[in-house]
Design an enzyme around this catalytic site. Structure first.
Site, PDB file in Angstrom:
ATOM      1  CB  CYS A 129      -0.848  -0.018   1.131  1.00 15.61           C
ATOM      2  SG  CYS A 129      -2.041  -1.053   1.023  1.00 15.61           S
ATOM      3  N   GLY A 130       0.567   2.186  -0.604  1.00 18.26           N
ATOM      4  CA  GLY A 130       1.062   3.591  -0.722  1.00 18.26           C
ATOM      5  C   GLY A 130       0.230   4.706  -0.044  1.00 18.26           C
ATOM      6  CB  CYS A 136       1.152  32.288 -15.600  1.00 20.94           C
ATOM      7  SG  CYS A 136       2.203  33.199 -14.654  1.00 20.94           S
ATOM      8  CE1 TYR A 184       1.474   7.281  -5.907  1.00 20.77           C
ATOM      9  CE2 TYR A 184      -0.384   7.242  -4.181  1.00 20.77           C
ATOM     10  CZ  TYR A 184       0.712   6.636  -4.972  1.00 20.77           C
ATOM     11  OH  TYR A 184       0.722   5.008  -5.188  1.00 20.77           O
TER      12      TYR A 184
HETATM   13  C1  LIG Z   1       1.399   2.541  -7.208  1.00 16.87           C
HETATM   14  C2  LIG Z   1       1.426   1.021  -6.968  1.00 16.87           C
HETATM   15  C3  LIG Z   1       0.918   0.697  -5.731  1.00 16.87           C
HETATM   16  C4  LIG Z   1       0.551   1.537  -4.549  1.00 16.87           C
HETATM   17  O1  LIG Z   1      -0.916   2.009  -4.872  1.00 16.87           O
HETATM   18  P1  LIG Z   1      -1.525   2.881  -3.913  1.00 16.87           P
HETATM   19  O2  LIG Z   1      -2.841   2.922  -4.641  1.00 16.87           O
HETATM   20  O3  LIG Z   1      -0.851   4.055  -3.347  1.00 16.87           O
HETATM   21  O4  LIG Z   1      -1.875   2.033  -2.501  1.00 16.87           O
HETATM   22  C5  LIG Z   1       0.871  -0.820  -5.318  1.00 16.87           C
HETATM   23  N1  LIG Z   1       1.350  -1.598  -6.479  1.00 16.87           N
HETATM   24  C6  LIG Z   1       1.892  -1.445  -7.738  1.00 16.87           C
HETATM   25  C7  LIG Z   1       1.956  -2.316  -8.551  1.00 16.87           C
HETATM   26  C8  LIG Z   1       1.559   0.071  -7.796  1.00 16.87           C
HETATM   27  O5  LIG Z   1       2.019   0.335  -9.153  1.00 16.87           O
END
Ligand SMILES: *Cc1c(COP(=O)(O)O)cnc(C)c1O
Length: 417
Positions: A277-278, A368, A397
């Protein structure tokens, strides 16, 4: 709120009165407790990796290193950076169009697994491992049909996309792996599992559980069909943040409770299930702060121009949403500083400037371009030049996806609390 006030006080204490505030504030304590809660809620055969592309700041990686199982890299650059910052943390490497040099780097670093995006990439990895006479572990990233699954705003699979291997090529991938020369009867390239990341911006627990059920059944079917004994299933990331209504948080603990039941029901207990997860990990711990430079009325609508903009914080423009924010009035901050008034605010207000009371206002930056909008037509009780616009959920992000060199404005200050 209190910690943000004190962070802004810190940032403005030595401030040049002619340079209003523009800053990212990251609450590392908040990050650590959120990530720990995520990990602790997971069923016992599950683990959490952090997808570093959401926010690869060294301080963020340092905070997360003791909590998560590992980091996911999406490029050779990230792979190097993650290894440099936290050499002891396990790494995985995904993404389309990996260079030979990047694959080679991943094999040399002996990372936990490479996520293979195509047959060509698989052939390149087989070749490299033979040349090097080195072992590596891979997952096949698969793009499967999403029948019966509700899509999110950002769906990377179940339709033509550059991501993952088409199911009709799985036979060939398995054949390539079975035909490879072996080293002391061990395959050099070892298939340890499958990888799925088909959706992002997921806000609905039940839909995400349905997606997990699809991954589990697909995994089980393939293991049987190809007589594979696989130990790992990577179910991707993609848990979303509701920017329109940030109080509405994805119920991770309910998700984990029901996930555990699903794991038992679908006989997945013996398989390691890995999340990467990100956004959901880092979004809430970040704040982007702009001090208001100007307030003006144009063709009947009010605009507040902040110090900064989408060149620092592209998230609202990239997602085309009104970003959540709150206002910190300069007098609140001055009171917090115990009597010492904000010199920057008084410098900004040394000429007659308008104050908004109970108005709709569009919050923009200094670029601008009409696209430099952070939130449109927002109701504000009181907003004056010198006040602070604090955009929440700016930890993922955000700074790192922004076109930072456009117009050559200075970078924001950065504070890690
Ligand atoms: C970007 C990405 C993630 C993380 O996605 P989130 O929506 O930020 O949790 C995980 N796996 C892959 C392959 C990704 O490209």
């Amino acid at each position: 709120m209190d910690n943000i006030i004190s962070a802004i006080s810190t940032l403005t204490s030595d401030q040049d009165p002619h340079s209003p505030l523009c800053a990212y504030i990251y609450d590392l304590q908040q990050l650590k407790s959120h990530a720990s809660a995520m990990v602790n809620a997971l069923p016992s055969n599950c683990e959490l990796y952090y997808a570093a592309k959401a926010n690869p700041e060294a301080e963020v990686l340092e905070a997360l290193a003791p909590i998560v199982q590992g980091f996911e890299a999406a490029s050779g650059g990230e792979l190097n950076w993650l290894h440099e910052c936290q050499p002891q943390v396990p790494l995985i490497f995904g993404g389309p169009g990996k260079l030979m040099s990047e694959l080679s780097q991943a094999i040399d670093l002996n990372i936990d697994a490479i996520h293979v995006e195509s047959l060509t990439e698989l052939r390149r990895i087989l070749l490299l491992c033979q040349q090097k006479q080195r072992h590596c572990r891979i997952l096949l990233r698969m793009n499967i049909a999403l029948e019966g699954i509700e899509e999110t705003r950002l769906t990377m699979g179940g339709k033509p996309t550059p991501f993952g291997i088409d199911v009709c090529e799985l036979d060939s991938a398995i054949d390539l792996l079975r035909q490879q020369p072996r080293l002391s009867n061990q395959p050099l390239v070892e298939l340890v599992g499958f990888h799925f990341h088909l959706m992002s911006h997921q806000l609905d627990v039940d839909r995400h559980l349905a997606l997990m059920a699809l991954y589990f059944s697909t995994f089980n079917t393939w293991c049987q069909q190809y007589d594979l004994n696989l130990s790992l299933l990577n179910v991707g990331g993609g848990i979303g943040v509701n920017y329109a209504d940030p109080q509405q948080v994805f119920d991770w603990s309910r998700f984990c409770i029901e996930l555990e039941q699903l794991i038992t029901k679908m006989h997945m207990n013996k398989v390691k299930i890995r999340f990467e997860c990100g956004r959901f990990v880092t979004a809430a711990m970040g704040y982007y702060v702009m001090q208001v430079l100007d307030i003006k009325k144009n063709h009947g609508q009010w605009f507040a121009i902040g110090h900064g903009g989408t060149h620092h914080f592209r998230t609202p423009a990239a997602q085309d949403h009104n970003h959540p924010f709150f206002i910190l009035n300069q007098d609140v901050l001055a009171a917090n500083k115990q009597g010492c008034s904000s010199t920057t605010a008084s410098t900004l207000n040394d000429v007659n400037t308008p104050t908004l009371n109970n108005q709709q206002v569009t919050l923009v930056g200094q670029l601008c371009t009409p696209k430099d909008v952070l939130a449109k037509q927002q109701y504000v009780q009181k907003l004056a030049v010198g006040d602070y616009l604090v955009f929440t959920h700016a930890g993922a992000y955000a700074w790192n996806i922004s076109h930072q060199h456009f117009l050559m404005h200075a970078a924001p200050k950065r504070l890690f609390m």
